[in-house]
Design an enzyme around this catalytic site. Structure first.
Site, short mmCIF file in Angstrom:
data_model
loop_
_atom_site.label_atom_id
_atom_site.label_comp_id
_atom_site.label_asym_id
_atom_site.label_seq_id
_atom_site.Cartn_x
_atom_site.Cartn_y
_atom_site.Cartn_z
N CYS A 198 -1.77 -5.12 -3.70
CA CYS A 198 -1.40 -4.13 -2.56
C CYS A 198 -1.77 -4.50 -1.38
O CYS A 198 -2.62 -5.54 -1.32
CB CYS A 198 -2.26 -3.06 -3.06
SG CYS A 198 -2.15 -1.54 -1.67
N HIS A 236 3.95 2.75 -7.69
CA HIS A 236 2.87 2.38 -6.77
C HIS A 236 2.95 2.87 -5.38
O HIS A 236 2.10 3.53 -4.97
CB HIS A 236 2.89 0.74 -6.84
CG HIS A 236 1.70 0.05 -5.96
ND1 HIS A 236 0.77 -0.52 -6.54
CD2 HIS A 236 1.58 0.27 -4.61
CE1 HIS A 236 -0.04 -1.00 -5.17
NE2 HIS A 236 0.28 -0.56 -4.38
N GLU A 237 4.29 2.82 -4.83
CA GLU A 237 4.26 3.21 -3.58
C GLU A 237 4.24 4.77 -3.46
O GLU A 237 3.69 5.22 -2.58
CB GLU A 237 5.65 2.84 -2.97
CG GLU A 237 5.90 1.23 -2.84
CD GLU A 237 4.66 0.43 -1.99
OE1 GLU A 237 4.18 1.21 -0.94
OE2 GLU A 237 4.04 -0.46 -2.40
N HIS A 281 0.72 6.15 -3.07
CA HIS A 281 0.16 6.10 -1.85
C HIS A 281 0.44 7.46 -1.19
O HIS A 281 -0.40 7.49 -0.13
CB HIS A 281 0.92 4.59 -0.84
CG HIS A 281 0.19 3.45 -1.23
ND1 HIS A 281 -0.90 3.18 -0.91
CD2 HIS A 281 0.75 2.28 -1.57
CE1 HIS A 281 -1.35 2.00 -1.30
NE2 HIS A 281 -0.14 1.36 -1.61
ZN LIG Z 1 0.07 -0.56 -2.27
#
Ligand SMILES: [Zn+2]
Length: 174
Positions: A89, A131-132, A135
């Site tokens: 990340c 993953h995004e 966020h």
């Molecule tokens: Zn990330």
């Protein structure tokens, strides 16, 4: 254009729940262009979520596996299967850890003009999307690991316990 500064672990913006985008005008386009520029001219990142440049809005840009996507207000419609693979990340530079994710996701989002699109991806691209999108809810990949797991810095040959990182920036409690 100038690159935006990447928010690092410990910055509270990475723990906020981002707000949906409601207007698809110039200001949004300028923000997405800044994200794209920052990603493409940065350190081999695959993708970037708006909170990582300290903007708490539901926007993701992905430049990975030969594909480029801009996703506004993305939602996972369906996910299936399971895979374990290594993630890194931009907000935790130099570190990587192994995370369990769905193998396949179907995701609906809007483009910068507000037009709705749906795509389905598997494998590494599905990891990247999940993953995004995490966020946008203030979730980091280390949150999905056990506290006594390790993340590794391959360049320095060091490792850090996930629990030590989470003391710097605890998981969201909701
Ligand atoms: Zn990330």
């Amino acid at each position: 254009m100038k690159k935006a500064t990447i928010a690092l672990l410990g910055d509270p913006v990475l723990r906020e729940k981002s707000r949906p985008v409601t207007a698809f005008h110039k200001k949004l386009h300028a923000l997405i262009d800044t994200m794209k520029f920052t990603l493409i001219n940065g350190e081999d990142g695959a993708a970037l979520a708006a909170p990582q440049i300290s903007v708490s809005k539901r926007i993701v840009v992905i430049n990975y596996c030969g594909e480029y996507h801009e996703m506004v207000n993305p939602e996972i419609l369906e996910s299936s299967g399971e895979q374990n693979d290594i993630e890194g990340c931009l907000s935790l530079p130099g570190l990587s850890g192994t995370v369990r994710r769905a193998e396949t996701v179907r995701v609906r989002f809007r483009d910068r003009h507000g037009k709705e699109r749906t795509i389905e991806r598997s494998g590494r691209m599905a990891i990247c999307i999940q993953h995004e999108m995490d966020h946008l809810d203030g979730v980091l990949y280390i949150d999905r690991m056990d506290d006594d797991d390790f993340v590794y810095n391959d360049e320095k040959g060091t490792k850090i316990a996930v629990g030590d990182l989470l003391r710097i920036s605890p998981r969201r409690q909701d």
